[in-house]
Design a protein around this motif. Sequence first.
Motif, PDB file in Angstrom:
ATOM      1  N   GLU A  83      -2.758   3.032  -0.237  1.00  0.00           N
ATOM      2  CA  GLU A  83      -1.923   1.822  -0.253  1.00  0.00           C
ATOM      3  C   GLU A  83      -0.602   2.126  -0.967  1.00  0.00           C
ATOM      4  OE1 GLU A  83      -2.072  -2.814  -1.836  1.00  0.00           O
ATOM      5  OE2 GLU A  83      -3.441  -1.302  -2.633  1.00  0.00           O
TER       6      GLU A  83
ATOM      7  N   VAL B 128       2.793   0.437  -2.591  1.00  0.00           N
ATOM      8  CA  VAL B 128       3.326  -0.811  -3.144  1.00  0.00           C
ATOM      9  C   VAL B 128       4.736  -0.544  -3.635  1.00  0.00           C
ATOM     10  CG1 VAL B 128       3.047  -2.585  -4.902  1.00  0.00           C
ATOM     11  CG2 VAL B 128       1.034  -1.607  -3.799  1.00  0.00           C
TER      12      VAL B 128
ATOM     13  N   ARG C 213      -3.657   4.547  -4.587  1.00  0.00           N
ATOM     14  CA  ARG C 213      -2.525   3.624  -4.605  1.00  0.00           C
ATOM     15  C   ARG C 213      -1.270   4.383  -5.024  1.00  0.00           C
ATOM     16  NH1 ARG C 213      -2.409  -2.117  -5.683  1.00  0.00           N
ATOM     17  NH2 ARG C 213      -0.407  -2.802  -6.560  1.00  0.00           N
TER      18      ARG C 213
ATOM     19  N   THR D 177       2.895   3.550  -6.028  1.00  0.00           N
ATOM     20  CA  THR D 177       3.888   2.528  -6.354  1.00  0.00           C
ATOM     21  C   THR D 177       5.266   3.163  -6.359  1.00  0.00           C
ATOM     22  OG1 THR D 177       2.297   1.319  -7.708  1.00  0.00           O
ATOM     23  CG2 THR D 177       4.627   0.799  -8.029  1.00  0.00           C
TER      24      THR D 177
ATOM     25  N   ASP E  39       1.521   7.666  -8.559  1.00  0.00           N
ATOM     26  CA  ASP E  39       0.290   7.732  -7.766  1.00  0.00           C
ATOM     27  C   ASP E  39      -0.915   7.774  -8.687  1.00  0.00           C
ATOM     28  OD1 ASP E  39      -0.760  10.558  -8.251  1.00  0.00           O
ATOM     29  OD2 ASP E  39       1.268  11.018  -7.588  1.00  0.00           O
TER      30      ASP E  39
ATOM     31  N   ALA F  21       4.474  -5.192  -0.955  1.00  0.00           N
ATOM     32  CA  ALA F  21       3.412  -4.199  -0.770  1.00  0.00           C
ATOM     33  C   ALA F  21       3.386  -3.759   0.662  1.00  0.00           C
ATOM     34  CB  ALA F  21       2.048  -4.778  -1.153  1.00  0.00           C
TER      35      ALA F  21
ATOM     36  N   ASN G  85       0.835  -1.744   3.043  1.00  0.00           N
ATOM     37  CA  ASN G  85      -0.516  -1.186   3.117  1.00  0.00           C
ATOM     38  C   ASN G  85      -0.489   0.079   3.952  1.00  0.00           C
ATOM     39  OD1 ASN G  85      -1.713  -3.171   1.581  1.00  0.00           O
ATOM     40  ND2 ASN G  85      -1.908  -4.565   3.344  1.00  0.00           N
TER      41      ASN G  85
END
Length: 634
Positions: A491, A493, A530, A532, A549, A631, A633
């Motif tokens: 994911e 973000v 995830r 960012t 990460d 975000a 995905n």
Amino acid sequence: MSASHPVIRRWFWLLGLALALLLGVAAAATTVAELQRRKAEEQIATVNGSAQQSRLALQIALLAQDIARTADSRDQARMRVAADRLAELHRRLVDRAQTLGPAARELVAFYNTDEVALEFTLQRFISQAHILSMLPATMLKPGRIEMQAIADSYPRLLAALDAETAAWQHYEERLHRELGHMQMLELLLFAAVIVAIALLVFRPMLRSLREHMGALEDLNTTLERRVAERTAVAEARARELVQSEAALRESDARIRGILENVADMVITVDGWGRIESFNPAAERGFGYSAAEATGSDVSMLLPDSPGGAGGMQLLRRLAGPEGEQHGIALNEMTARRKDGSQFPVELAVGRVRLGGRQLMIGTLRDISARRESEDRLRHAKEDAIAANRAKSQFLANMSHELRTPLNAIIGFSEILEKEMFGPLGVPTYADYARDIHQSGEHLLAVVNDILDLSRIEAGRMELSDLEVDLGELIAACLRMVSVRAEEREVEIVTDLRCLPLAVRCDMRSVKQALLNLLINAIKFNKRGGRITIRASLEADGWLELAVIDTGIGMDPADIPSALTPFVQINSSLSRSYEGTGLGLPLAKSLIELHGGRLQLESALDVGTTATLRLPPDRIIAQAEKPPQAAAVNG
């Protein structure tokens, strides 16, 4: 008592012989046990071969039924192989029994009493199987005499083979019992040898050592008395030395003054500039003997004094005004040898007063080797810079030469993959073309990275500064990595609170640097992890683009290695990922071309934060907009 004493030497010999005997017995026991173990293993393999005969006979009987039903030639081939294997196993067992000799009387007796029935039944069974396996398919009818003979003789053969296996198993059990008895005898023999050594060697040796302990104590008392006597003599001599010390103080003061100033070559000069002493190092350095130099003017050693001052004036000036406290300084100048050659030296000058006379002490150090080393280092640095420049030029030229054939490979493989000129005929060819296309694109990307890195190192990378919208640049990067993120179930973000914002930069370079960070974050992330992306303006006016990460991370001590070209961190996790080790170094070089910096923060099993920082003079404008967070995905 030393080890060379006859008594101790004798007991050492006895102890060595005892240990050698003990080791010999142990080695013999180990050898016998190993031979017995190997013999047992061979026997187990023989018993297994005997039991395998029953399985082969059953296989032949079942194949005979299948042949009668299906007349399949493959079953005939399998029957022929099984019959040959059965005959070979039986022949090996008979040969094995003949080689065992008297140790296997019961087994040999079995073959002597039952060999005719077993051999006849087995040979008839095998011959019928061979005949049946060789018949043509048209003659394979149910009820043939060979099939009936195999079916009739199978029960008798199975009973005979079971009896043979039982005989081999009985022999194996007897062999195991004999092996156990042999091991017990070996243990008893080993214990007997140990007891004999203890009674015949150690016990008398301990008794003899106790007898000699008294003699050692007497000897120790005598030695202590002698040490006390010699200590008294030494104290008397020390008192004599103290009384004579006063006579040596004046000479000792002069020697101490010289030794305290010694560096390499030491000369002593009187108030008129004449040399009084010349140490051996000075003789080797200048080529004069002490006799030749003593009484000569010091100017012959220091001809080219700074400012044209003579040798003595130079020494006085370097030593400083008399009576003042100052540190001894090193001065570089040129000295002259006896043969007229000159060499660089470091000169330190000090004063010493002896018996109302003032002496100048000069300490000189030959720095020719250091000068040569400095010159070599300078030349080596210049050569290294030239070699690095040549390496970068070679990489740039090589990358250009590789890109043309790579583009052809990629283009033609894409034509084959899409079958533009017609079908390939075999689907595997399309898979091969797809692999060639993907490998060519990967290799082209590596070549492009090497070319960019070499151009940066060679100083040939030119930036095309344009006004770039930061949001569009980040969005373009996200579109390019979205598919890869979806495949890894990662994911992504975004936290872009400083947008909208425009920067002055080379869009391709900054985009490539950010893409390298994103690709690394996806590649080294955990499935379901995830990432960012955060863009912010710091208090110091710098713009920060951070990629955070939750991947495998790295040891902070390995961060400098990660920023080195063609280097990958050698860990059990990261080494399982492909790569050339150019992503982070290339991103670092590209951002540094803009006057920025790349910062890495990481921890094992926690994740990595890679931050691109651009200086304030690269920021063009910022519009008012409320903070936002989005975000994506992946």
